[in-house]
Motif scaffolding. Structure first.
Motif, PDB file in Angstrom:
ATOM      1  N   LEU A 390       0.802  -1.214   0.000  1.00 40.04           N
ATOM      2  CA  LEU A 390       0.000   0.000   0.000  1.00 40.04           C
ATOM      3  C   LEU A 390       0.842   1.274   0.000  1.00 40.04           C
ATOM      4  CD1 LEU A 390      -3.188  -0.525   2.164  1.00 40.04           C
ATOM      5  CD2 LEU A 390      -2.878  -0.692  -0.283  1.00 40.04           C
ATOM      6  N   LEU A 391       2.163   1.142   0.030  1.00 39.95           N
ATOM      7  CA  LEU A 391       3.009   2.328  -0.098  1.00 39.95           C
ATOM      8  C   LEU A 391       2.707   3.060  -1.398  1.00 39.95           C
ATOM      9  CD1 LEU A 391       6.377   0.855   1.196  1.00 39.95           C
ATOM     10  CD2 LEU A 391       5.191   2.807   2.203  1.00 39.95           C
ATOM     11  N   MET A 392       2.605   2.297  -2.474  1.00 42.22           N
ATOM     12  CA  MET A 392       2.358   2.918  -3.782  1.00 42.22           C
ATOM     13  C   MET A 392       0.982   3.594  -3.816  1.00 42.22           C
ATOM     14  SD  MET A 392       0.415   2.040  -6.699  1.00 42.22           S
ATOM     15  CE  MET A 392       0.166   3.285  -7.939  1.00 42.22           C
ATOM     16  N   GLN A 393      -0.041   2.886  -3.337  1.00 47.50           N
ATOM     17  CA  GLN A 393      -1.394   3.439  -3.411  1.00 47.50           C
ATOM     18  C   GLN A 393      -1.539   4.710  -2.576  1.00 47.50           C
ATOM     19  OE1 GLN A 393      -0.649   0.258  -3.282  1.00 47.50           O
ATOM     20  NE2 GLN A 393      -2.263  -1.062  -4.074  1.00 47.50           N
ATOM     21  N   LEU A 407      13.543  -4.491   4.695  1.00 49.98           N
ATOM     22  CA  LEU A 407      12.202  -4.761   5.224  1.00 49.98           C
ATOM     23  C   LEU A 407      11.886  -6.254   5.212  1.00 49.98           C
ATOM     24  CD1 LEU A 407       9.835  -1.988   3.790  1.00 49.98           C
ATOM     25  CD2 LEU A 407      10.373  -2.429   6.185  1.00 49.98           C
ATOM     26  N   LEU A 408      12.311  -6.920   4.131  1.00 51.82           N
ATOM     27  CA  LEU A 408      12.070  -8.358   4.009  1.00 51.82           C
ATOM     28  C   LEU A 408      12.637  -9.102   5.213  1.00 51.82           C
ATOM     29  CD1 LEU A 408      11.131 -10.777   2.199  1.00 51.82           C
ATOM     30  CD2 LEU A 408      13.451 -10.789   1.263  1.00 51.82           C
ATOM     31  N   MET A 676       1.373  -3.791   9.650  1.00 56.92           N
ATOM     32  CA  MET A 676       1.903  -3.320   8.372  1.00 56.92           C
ATOM     33  C   MET A 676       1.301  -1.979   7.964  1.00 56.92           C
ATOM     34  SD  MET A 676       4.195  -5.433   7.432  1.00 56.92           S
ATOM     35  CE  MET A 676       4.468  -4.921   5.739  1.00 56.92           C
ATOM     36  N   GLY A 677       0.528  -1.381   8.847  1.00 54.72           N
ATOM     37  CA  GLY A 677      -0.082  -0.084   8.577  1.00 54.72           C
ATOM     38  C   GLY A 677      -1.258   0.127   9.503  1.00 54.72           C
ATOM     39  N   GLY A 678      -1.127   1.054  10.465  1.00 54.88           N
ATOM     40  CA  GLY A 678      -2.237   1.280  11.370  1.00 54.88           C
ATOM     41  C   GLY A 678      -1.816   2.041  12.609  1.00 54.88           C
ATOM     42  N   GLN A 679      -2.771   2.215  13.528  1.00 58.53           N
ATOM     43  CA  GLN A 679      -2.481   2.848  14.812  1.00 58.53           C
ATOM     44  C   GLN A 679      -3.350   2.231  15.881  1.00 58.53           C
ATOM     45  OE1 GLN A 679      -4.339   6.757  15.676  1.00 58.53           O
ATOM     46  NE2 GLN A 679      -4.429   7.051  13.437  1.00 58.53           N
ATOM     47  N   THR A 694       3.679   3.301   9.885  1.00 56.62           N
ATOM     48  CA  THR A 694       3.560   3.915   8.558  1.00 56.62           C
ATOM     49  C   THR A 694       3.808   2.836   7.515  1.00 56.62           C
ATOM     50  OG1 THR A 694       4.403   5.986   9.478  1.00 56.62           O
ATOM     51  CG2 THR A 694       4.309   5.802   7.081  1.00 56.62           C
ATOM     52  N   LEU A 695       2.786   2.042   7.279  1.00 55.15           N
ATOM     53  CA  LEU A 695       2.788   0.993   6.249  1.00 55.15           C
ATOM     54  C   LEU A 695       3.949   0.033   6.397  1.00 55.15           C
ATOM     55  CD1 LEU A 695       1.714   3.270   3.275  1.00 55.15           C
ATOM     56  CD2 LEU A 695       0.279   1.872   4.754  1.00 55.15           C
ATOM     57  N   GLY A 696       4.312  -0.254   7.655  1.00 50.85           N
ATOM     58  CA  GLY A 696       5.362  -1.235   7.925  1.00 50.85           C
ATOM     59  C   GLY A 696       6.769  -0.727   7.720  1.00 50.85           C
ATOM     60  N   VAL A 697       6.917   0.485   7.186  1.00 51.83           N
ATOM     61  CA  VAL A 697       8.245   1.039   6.912  1.00 51.83           C
ATOM     62  C   VAL A 697       8.778   1.796   8.120  1.00 51.83           C
ATOM     63  CG1 VAL A 697       9.552   2.615   5.433  1.00 51.83           C
ATOM     64  CG2 VAL A 697       7.760   1.178   4.445  1.00 51.83           C
ATOM     65  N   LEU A 698       7.930   2.592   8.746  1.00 50.02           N
ATOM     66  CA  LEU A 698       8.308   3.344   9.943  1.00 50.02           C
ATOM     67  C   LEU A 698       7.450   2.868  11.103  1.00 50.02           C
ATOM     68  CD1 LEU A 698       8.442   6.935   8.395  1.00 50.02           C
ATOM     69  CD2 LEU A 698      10.405   5.479   8.956  1.00 50.02           C
ATOM     70  N   TRP A 699       8.084   2.656  12.259  1.00 48.94           N
ATOM     71  CA  TRP A 699       7.356   2.249  13.461  1.00 48.94           C
ATOM     72  C   TRP A 699       7.586   3.307  14.535  1.00 48.94           C
ATOM     73  CZ3 TRP A 699       3.630  -0.898  14.829  1.00 48.94           C
ATOM     74  CH2 TRP A 699       3.411  -1.177  16.187  1.00 48.94           C
ATOM     75  N   GLN A 700       6.494   3.927  14.966  1.00 50.14           N
ATOM     76  CA  GLN A 700       6.581   4.984  15.962  1.00 50.14           C
ATOM     77  C   GLN A 700       5.755   4.588  17.173  1.00 50.14           C
ATOM     78  OE1 GLN A 700       6.562   8.024  12.258  1.00 50.14           O
ATOM     79  NE2 GLN A 700       5.535   6.081  12.478  1.00 50.14           N
TER      80      GLN A 700
END
Length: 794
Positions: A390-393, A407-408, A676-679, A694-700
């Motif tokens: 969903l990064l692209m979308q 990431l893999l 992989m994306g949510g809060q 942030t879609l599995g790329v950033l974890w805060q």
């Protein structure tokens, strides 16, 4: 003089009366559904002995009416199937074609919802408001995902004519803002669309191991196992449920059936049962450049394409396979292996339904229409593939191969590729190779790589051919007229009191036993987010793509103007693969077809061309702009599709949760999406916690603060630092209006956290947002302590 006036008046009155009488007669001759009950023809007397019964009931279909089974897979390339030149084993699809016919040019729309709506209604997608997928509906008629009974579905028509009707799998025709547990249900499968039964998921995609399932209008828990006790997977479950429904139909209904079977495979995420994942190991080591040549050679041998067919060069935007490192190549090979296994697995489960019909003696009395895709091969995986699709979308720039590999490993490595814990996708280069011999891929409505689906039809009672090609250009809108002709059901003039519009499609029956017949579908436009083209009398006019479809480039979008399109021209009769651009040779033909294109645009409600981009380019067209701003929710609210809940994305909002706390207090206050994306806002080990992916790329993650006991108001205030899509934000936390902490979010999410997860109060359904509480299941809030959660959207 008075006598003349009187006679004139009487004459006018007589003419008016005759006119009205004539109109009334005409009205009674028109076919209107739902039908009234048949006239009761029994005898009613004072006593039972002198009376005679007569039975009136629902409308019954004609004697010996056939069953109808329409199968539509998702996102598979034109040349995936073995009978269309691919390396993937598809014995069920091949069997339908071997025992019937195959279409070389069955055209569809460039993405999911538009094709599904067109298939089920027989109308062009913009006519029914599906110029885009339902998640991106906007405030223009051709793009608002709204329709009425003036464009009725085939299910509605068949149901009212006595058929038993059911839909299984992916729906994707209901505006997601209307997909909440309390509706409105008008646009659901069992509402206006007319199906008697539905089992599946409403959105565009789902986690194949943890889907958000509905039975009719009710959200249901995901089963733990398949019917045979094996670990759960959606494709197998859908086949199980279809077979169960067919058995009930056979035993309990005296009527033919219409079944629409639309599994989520092979749409991303690419999720495959573990024991299927290695079936294609090593079979794509050659890479996409060589594989495409191999496919073309097989297609020539099959007679699918002419011997002189040549492939267009690989676009510069797609890298050569050999340009990647050995580690990158291993990753890319695995992507195609899993994609192939996904395709064979779903075809196998379709085969279980076909075999079941055969064993009960119903297959030869069933019109089977099998499309391997609703659009071209999926193009959202970027050139490297994607761990988080969903990064692209959401408009994030494509990740590099090194970033993808990092990431893999974070999510389990190659061994986990195809499992439930990634939202994985394959490279657009594999999509391009599985579009052979055509150019381009999903989304690109201008070229056949985005708009032609491998299709097979079997119905031995009317199709004498076995394994023959049908080369006529056709369109998915032709399927409804075909079903009506084969079943003998009349096209209604009125449905639920609304006058039915004329359909653009034509029945396919004309060429079933006449392979040389000229197409009865001479003109068809195509448009999606500004990609556009038209077929007319053996020629196609294709707008040169103004952007690459796997990147939402702000510059390309800002400069988009359909009036400045560069046109390419192809002679399909001589060049069915659209390989030789003849625009310079025939400028007058370009002008002729361009004129027809704009006429079709006006006729079918396509204006404004590119309307599917309105959520990004014209914020006031976004339904979120006029959506509900104040939400008061309790723990009874859960399993809500993300888009049907509060809009908490790249915007300002405040959340107030009212709880009674003691030493037992724990659980999720609210959650949306997954890891992989949510809060998620939750209490664990006595601490108030918050996590944002942030879609599995950033974890805060907010490490937490100890909560006091007693009556508490917990406040989360989310403020954008920059007014832009996916921009950074600040999250502040308060307990009883006293600030207790804050968290910087490096990048918010504009469009959707996932394509399949839920919004929940007092629990986290499906896959968890924070894996720390995964062992606690749904991590339900302590009973009776979470009173309400209030969302205010700024």
């Amino acid at each position: 003089m008075k006598t003349v006036k009187l006679l004139s008046y009487l004459l006018i009155l007589m003419l008016f009366t005759v006119s009205c009488t004539t109109q009334e007669v005409k009205t009674t001759d028109e076919n209107s559904i739902p039908y009234p009950l048949n006239e009761w023809k029994g005898v009613q007397e004072k006593v039972l002995a002198d009376s005679k019964p007569d039975f009136v009931g629902p409308h019954k279909p004609k004697k010996d009416s056939p069953n109808v089974l329409v199968i539509m897979l998702d996102d598979a390339g034109y040349s995936n199937a073995s009978s269309f030149g691919g390396a993937i084993k598809t014995p069920t699809f091949d069997k339908i074609g071997d025992e019937g016919i195959r279409y070389t040019h069955m055209s569809v729309c460039a993405v999911c919802s538009p094709t599904r709506g067109a298939l089920l209604t027989g109308y062009n997608n913009h006519t029914i408001g599906l110029g885009n997928i339902t998640e991106f509906a906007v405030g223009y008629p051709g793009y608002n995902a709204q329709m009425d009974y003036s464009t009725p579905s085939i299910a509605k028509i068949l149901t009212d004519n006595g058929y038993a009707t059911a839909a299984f799998g992916k729906w994707h025709n209901t505006p997601m803002e209307e997909a909440s547990p309390v509706g409105p249900f008008q646009a659901w499968p069992t509402g206006m669309w007319g199906f008697e039964y539905f089992y599946g998921f409403l959105g565009g995609e789902t986690n194949q191991f943890h889907p958000l399932l509905y039975e009719n209008n009710t959200a249901i828990e995901t089963p733990k196992t398949n019917a045979d006790g094996s670990p759960y997977h959606l494709s197998q479950d859908l086949a199980d449920q279809t077979i169960r429904w067919i058995d009930n139909w056979k035993g309990l209904r005296d009527a033919p059936f219409f079944v629409y079977f639309a599994p989520g495979a092979i749409h991303a995420p690419l999720h495959v049962p573990k024991d299927w994942r290695d079936k294609y190991k090593g079979q794509f080591d050659q890479g996409w450049d060589v594989y495409r040549e191999e496919v073309l050679a097989r297609q020539k041998k099959l007679g699918l394409v002419p011997e002189n067919t040549k492939l267009v060069p690989r676009p510069e935007s797609i890298p050569a396979f050999d340009s990647f490192s050995e580690e990158g190549k291993a990753f890319l090979r695995r992507q195609m292996e899993i994609n192939a296994a996904f395709m064979e697995h779903v075809d196998y489960n379709v085969g279980r339904i076909i075999k079941h019909l055969d064993e009960m003696g119903e297959l030869d009395n069933t019109l089977v229409i099998y499309l391997t895709a609703d659009n071209g091969a999926t193009a959202e995986g970027t050139t490297t593939g994607a761990v988080s699709e969903l990064l692209m979308q959401n408009g994030f720039p494509p990740l590099t191969m090194d970033q993808q590999l990092e990431l893999l490993e974070k999510y389990g490595g190659l061994e986990e590729w195809g499992g439930p814990n990634m939202n994985n996708h394959f490279s657009v280069a594999w999509a391009w190779s599985t579009s052979t011999p055509f150019q381009w891929i999903k989304q690109v409505a201008s070229h056949f790589g985005g708009t032609v689906s491998a299709t097979a039809i079997r119905y031995p009672k009317m199709i004498q051919a076995k394994g023959e090609w049908r080369r006529q250009f056709q369109n998915v809108t032709d399927i409804v007229p075909t079903i009506l002709e084969v079943t003998g059901v009349e096209q209604p003039d009125f449905v639920n009191g609304q006058k039915v519009m004329e359909r653009p499609g034509k029945s396919l029956v004309y060429a079933w036993n006449n392979p040389d017949a000229k197409t009865n579908h001479p003109t068809q436009y195509f448009e999606f987010t500004g990609f556009m083209g038209i077929y007319h009398d053996g020629w196609t006019l294709a707008g040169k793509p103004y952007r690459i479809p796997w990147s939402v480039d702000p510059k390309a979008l800002a400069n988009f103007n359909p009036l400045n399109t560069t046109w390419e021209l192809y002679n399909i009769d001589e060049d069915p693969g659209q390989t030789v651009n003849m625009a310079d040779q025939y400028p007058e033909k370009v002008k002729e077809l361009e004129k027809i294109f704009w006429e079709e645009v006006k006729k079918y409600d396509v204006e404004p061309v590119g309307g599917g981009l309105a959520r990004m380019l014209q914020p006031e067209a976004n339904p979120a702009a006029v959506a509900k701003k104040h939400w008061e929710l309790t723990t009874n609210v859960y399993r809500v599709p993300e888009a049907a809940g509060p809009y908490i994305k790249s915007n300002n909002y405040q959340v107030n949760a009212y709880i009674t706390a003691d030493k037992t207090t724990e659980g999720v206050i609210y959650a949306v999406g997954d890891h992989m994306g949510g809060q998620t806002l939750f209490i664990k080990d006595g601490k108030l916690r918050y996590s944002f992916s942030t879609l599995g790329v950033l974890w805060q993650d907010f490490a937490g603060v100890q909560i006091p006991y007693g009556e508490l108001k917990i406040t989360l205030k989310h403020t954008m630092k920059e007014a832009k899509l996916n921009g950074p934000s600040l999250v502040e936390f308060f307990i009883n209006d006293e600030k207790v902490g804050d968290l910087d979010i490096q990048a918010t999410v504009y469009g959707a956290y996932t394509g399949h997860e839920t919004f929940d109060i007092g629990r986290d359904e499906g896959m968890p947002v924070n894996l720390e509480y995964e062992a606690k299941g749904k991590f339900m809030f302590t009973t009776g302590q979470l009173h309400k959660v209030v969302f205010d959207i700024k």
